[in-house]
Write a protein that holds these residues in place. Sequence first.
Motif: not given
Length: 181
Positions: A113-138
Amino acid sequence: ATAAYEKNGGNPSELKFFVSESTLENETKMESLNYWISVWEAGGAKIDGITAKLNLAYYEDATKQAETKAAYERLLANLAATGKLIRVSNFDIKYVDASNTSVSPANITEAQRQQLADFNAYAIKAYMSKIPADKQAGIVKTNIVDTGTEPVGLWLKDAKNSNDWTRTATYKAWCEALSGK
């Protein structure tokens, strides 16, 4: 649709139209979507954004997991390159063990479950860093509670007492990732 929106008190300049598509990690499908968006826009359609329906899994198999991360990062790069608003939905990541079997909520270990949680965090952070802030729709989290077959939720519901809810490691990972930690 715009006229009806305005007639009912909406500001048409605030109305956003999204195209929703799944399996965009397949680059051929992403190319096809880009083609169709260009055709629709050439015909006068206004398309503000893309909703990418995710189909992610955390794999114990290191090779499969590396392929998953690489495909997800390519997807985000391809989405960012469109210049459109980007929303990701169906944000439920399942856990697949070394024998390539999805692990159920009843059988997942705390370490898994912790590995799953860590991958969720990675996926969220990747979205937030790879998609420009003004293009993040959620980000759209589909299941808040583990489903009967997948440990994808932010909460566990006690089977004996439905009024008892427990936060999962994924809950903490989401909170920290969304806060920038």
